[in-house]
Design a protein around this motif. Structure first.
Motif, PDB file in Angstrom:
ATOM      1  N   ASP A 175       1.261   7.248  -3.704  1.00 46.99           N
ATOM      2  CA  ASP A 175       2.562   7.559  -3.101  1.00 46.99           C
ATOM      3  C   ASP A 175       3.468   8.289  -4.083  1.00 46.99           C
ATOM      4  O   ASP A 175       4.344   9.044  -3.692  1.00 46.99           O
ATOM      5  CB  ASP A 175       3.267   6.267  -2.657  1.00 46.99           C
ATOM      6  N   GLU A 210       5.109  -1.050  -5.638  1.00 45.96           N
ATOM      7  CA  GLU A 210       6.499  -1.154  -6.072  1.00 45.96           C
ATOM      8  C   GLU A 210       7.396  -1.406  -4.867  1.00 45.96           C
ATOM      9  O   GLU A 210       6.984  -1.189  -3.731  1.00 45.96           O
ATOM     10  CB  GLU A 210       6.939   0.147  -6.768  1.00 45.96           C
ATOM     11  N   GLY A 212       9.841  -1.034  -1.889  1.00 44.45           N
ATOM     12  CA  GLY A 212       9.918   0.092  -0.971  1.00 44.45           C
ATOM     13  C   GLY A 212       8.533   0.476  -0.456  1.00 44.45           C
ATOM     14  O   GLY A 212       8.332   1.591   0.014  1.00 44.45           O
ATOM     15  N   ASP A 213       7.567  -0.450  -0.561  1.00 48.48           N
ATOM     16  CA  ASP A 213       6.201  -0.213  -0.063  1.00 48.48           C
ATOM     17  C   ASP A 213       5.564   1.008  -0.697  1.00 48.48           C
ATOM     18  O   ASP A 213       4.856   1.774  -0.045  1.00 48.48           O
ATOM     19  CB  ASP A 213       6.196  -0.048   1.463  1.00 48.48           C
ATOM     20  N   ILE A 214       5.826   1.230  -1.967  1.00 48.57           N
ATOM     21  CA  ILE A 214       5.250   2.367  -2.679  1.00 48.57           C
ATOM     22  C   ILE A 214       3.950   1.895  -3.337  1.00 48.57           C
ATOM     23  O   ILE A 214       3.962   0.993  -4.167  1.00 48.57           O
ATOM     24  CB  ILE A 214       6.262   2.928  -3.697  1.00 48.57           C
ATOM     25  N   ASN A 254      -1.925   3.831   6.639  1.00 44.97           N
ATOM     26  CA  ASN A 254      -1.371   2.524   6.359  1.00 44.97           C
ATOM     27  C   ASN A 254      -2.115   1.813   5.220  1.00 44.97           C
ATOM     28  O   ASN A 254      -2.574   0.685   5.382  1.00 44.97           O
ATOM     29  CB  ASN A 254      -1.454   1.693   7.650  1.00 44.97           C
ATOM     30  N   LEU A 257      -1.328   0.389   2.518  1.00 38.63           N
ATOM     31  CA  LEU A 257      -0.773  -0.832   1.935  1.00 38.63           C
ATOM     32  C   LEU A 257      -1.340  -2.059   2.647  1.00 38.63           C
ATOM     33  O   LEU A 257      -1.797  -3.006   2.020  1.00 38.63           O
ATOM     34  CB  LEU A 257       0.756  -0.793   2.053  1.00 38.63           C
ATOM     35  N   ALA A 258      -1.331  -2.017   3.974  1.00 44.40           N
ATOM     36  CA  ALA A 258      -1.792  -3.176   4.739  1.00 44.40           C
ATOM     37  C   ALA A 258      -3.287  -3.142   4.988  1.00 44.40           C
ATOM     38  O   ALA A 258      -3.918  -4.186   5.077  1.00 44.40           O
ATOM     39  CB  ALA A 258      -1.042  -3.245   6.070  1.00 44.40           C
ATOM     40  N   SER A 259      -3.852  -1.952   5.101  1.00 46.50           N
ATOM     41  CA  SER A 259      -5.236  -1.910   5.565  1.00 46.50           C
ATOM     42  C   SER A 259      -6.252  -1.524   4.493  1.00 46.50           C
ATOM     43  O   SER A 259      -7.445  -1.539   4.761  1.00 46.50           O
ATOM     44  CB  SER A 259      -5.361  -0.968   6.757  1.00 46.50           C
ATOM     45  N   GLN A 315      -7.048  -3.138   1.830  1.00 49.07           N
ATOM     46  CA  GLN A 315      -7.611  -4.296   1.129  1.00 49.07           C
ATOM     47  C   GLN A 315      -7.749  -5.447   2.122  1.00 49.07           C
ATOM     48  O   GLN A 315      -6.828  -5.722   2.875  1.00 49.07           O
ATOM     49  CB  GLN A 315      -6.666  -4.696  -0.005  1.00 49.07           C
ATOM     50  N   SER A 316      -8.908  -6.099   2.123  1.00 44.02           N
ATOM     51  CA  SER A 316      -9.148  -7.167   3.096  1.00 44.02           C
ATOM     52  C   SER A 316      -8.982  -8.525   2.444  1.00 44.02           C
ATOM     53  O   SER A 316      -8.996  -8.666   1.229  1.00 44.02           O
ATOM     54  CB  SER A 316     -10.572  -7.080   3.623  1.00 44.02           C
TER      55      SER A 316
END
Lengths: 287, 214
Positions: A58, A90, A92-94, A216, A218-220, A222-223
């Motif tokens: 990012d 970091e 701010g979802d960076i 996406n 950040l959410a997807s 890593q499981s």
């Protein structure tokens, strides 16, 4: 020779040269013509600071390594290999993919079989990086190493071991055991990776800079558990990156490449005559 | 408009919660939820009221009927330094469109105490770099997050109707020194002014991370 990594305190910006020390080391100082020598670009990054893996970051800037050879040397370089990166989030979802501490990047260099014995080759590596803690400082370095052609390939044992260890910790080539470790198949435009080892508690995908854009991440990316589902932006760019399987303290990773499934008008293509095997049901690993 | 911002903050919390749930219930479906409900090209640009360095309120809605460029800013970031000091990309681009109904605003979403966030640093940068457009302070990061600003610089163009028409990098040289041969903001402005659709409307910004607070 590789000195033990010095645990440096964070430096004030004025001492920026201390933040990253770069050196170039050959695995062998004597190289038989026709052999391949691994060259290691070593980045010693100050404690609490990081540099960037060439992924879909990012922010930050991909670390680059470019080798140059004396004109007419006939030397050829293979691909540049980085260690397994680490996800770094970091406020701010960076999300970035980073390296810390001692970072050993390797490049194989092949000496022409026709090279005469006793010839010295000076290889130069130009590197660019951005080193960040809260603030960021761009850096560059030009480092060189020399090896000589000989009847037998040999070198400094400590350097050779350090480079062997670094290579052993890098992501392996996909052909070198990925299929034994996991299944990968497409469900429409979603790539499903499933570890075969039930002990795997986490699968992480690190998308390479030039590959299909991971949605996406950040959410997807890593499981929790042995199955990871990855969605990518539409397009034909192949999936490129590194897949890592974590179980306990063990991290095993492979470089990963997959072509995109063909689409017709945005619909998944009809099943091919020989469909990819379906993954076994996911282990109920959540608790 | 304040309500809108509250809604988006609430939504952020919900999505974060949903993400956790989805991660626990394996296998997670990667495509079923969004990371952050920030504005995308084609959306109405989120309104804001932020203070400039002179303490004056600047409200986006007041510029309806004008084209607005937003530049995420941090005077301590080397990529911002590149475009303000090493090169004059920002000043030059802003000046070229000043008389074409284009308003340029810099926004600093650094939290109090973070690099480049203080009034002193921004006031000094304004003076040293002769910045003629407002620098707005967004210490809570609410505006930055509403736009999904990730880097300094991260650039946005808003059309006369208040719609977001460009989000991405200033140019195509992602290093800390050189100018790119393509200025994406200039291209977007030319197209918007000509009444055309922006060709390259979204791309990856580059630079330092925005120094948001918790």
């Amino acid at each position: 020779m590789l000195a033990p990594y010095a645990d440096q305190p964070a430096e004030p910006a004025g001492k920026r040269k201390e933040l990253v020390a770069v050196s170039l080391l050959p695995h062998d100082t004597a190289v038989k013509p026709g052999d391949t020598v691994q060259l290691a670009v070593v980045f010693d990054v100050a404690k609490d600071w990081h540099i960037y893996w060439p992924g879909q970051n990012d922010s930050g800037m991909a670390t680059t390594v470019e080798l140059s050879f004396p004109p007419g040397s006939g030397l050829t370089a293979g691909p540049v290999s980085f260690p397994i990166p680490k996800r770094y989030v970091e406020e701010g979802d960076i999300l970035n993919y980073i390296h810390e501490g001692r970072v050993v990047v390797t490049v194989p260099v092949t000496v022409p079989a026709t090279a005469p014995v006793g010839r010295a080759f000076k290889v130069t590596a130009s590197v660019n990086y951005l080193v960040c803690k809260e603030s960021c400082i761009p850096g560059e370095a030009v480092v060189s190493a020399t090896f000589t052609t000989a009847d037998k390939t040999a070198g400094n044992a400590a350097d050779a071991k350090a480079i062997d260890d670094a290579r052993a910790a890098q992501p392996k080539p996909q052909a070198d055991g990925f299929d034994a470790a996991a299944t990968a198949h497409w469900e429409g435009q979603t790539l499903v990776l499933t570890a075969k080892d039930a002990a795997v508690t986490q699968v992480t995908f690190f998308p390479s800079e030039g590959g299909a854009k991971l949605r996406n991440p950040l959410a997807s990316g890593q499981s929790k558990g042995g199955t990871l589902k990855l969605a990518f932006d539409p397009g034909l760019k192949p999936v490129e990156g590194v897949v890592e399987f974590t179980s306990g303290n063990s991290r095993r990773a492979w470089a990963f490449h997959s072509a995109r499934p063909q689409e017709t008008n945005g619909e998944p293509a009809p099943a091919s005559p020989k469909p990819a095997p379906l993954a076994p049901p996911a282990e109920p690993s959540s608790r | 408009m304040k309500n809108l911002l509250h809604v988006s903050v609430l939504a952020l919390g919900l999505v974060a919660g949903a993400g956790l749930l989805a991660l626990q219930a394996q296998p997670a479906n990667a495509g079923s939820y969004a990371a952050a409900p920030s504005a995308k090209v084609g959306d109405t640009a989120p309104d804001f009221t932020l203070k400039d360095l002179d303490g004056k309120d600047v409200k986006l809605a007041d510029y309806k009927g004008k084209i607005v460029v937003l530049e995420w800013f941090n005077p301590g970031c080397p990529f911002v330094v590149k475009h303000h000091s090493t090169l004059d990309t920002m000043k030059k681009t802003a000046a070229a469109y000043k008389d074409k109904d284009v308003v340029w605003l810099a926004v600093n979403s650094g939290a109090d105490g973070k690099q480049g966030a203080s009034m002193e640093e921004n006031t000094k940068a304004r003076k040293d770099w002769k910045i003629e457009y407002p620098i707005l302070l967004d210490p809570t990061g609410t505006t930055g997050k509403a736009y999904g600003a990730k880097t300094t610089p991260h650039m946005y163009v808003i059309d006369k109707g208040g719609k977001l028409v460009y989000a991405g990098a200033i140019d195509n040289d992602r290093g800390p020194k050189k100018a790119g041969e393509k200025n994406y903001v200039k291209n977007a402005l030319d197209e918007v002014i000509a009444g055309k659709k922006v060709t390259d409307a979204t791309n990856e910004p580059y630079g330092c991370s925005v120094k948001y607070g918790k």
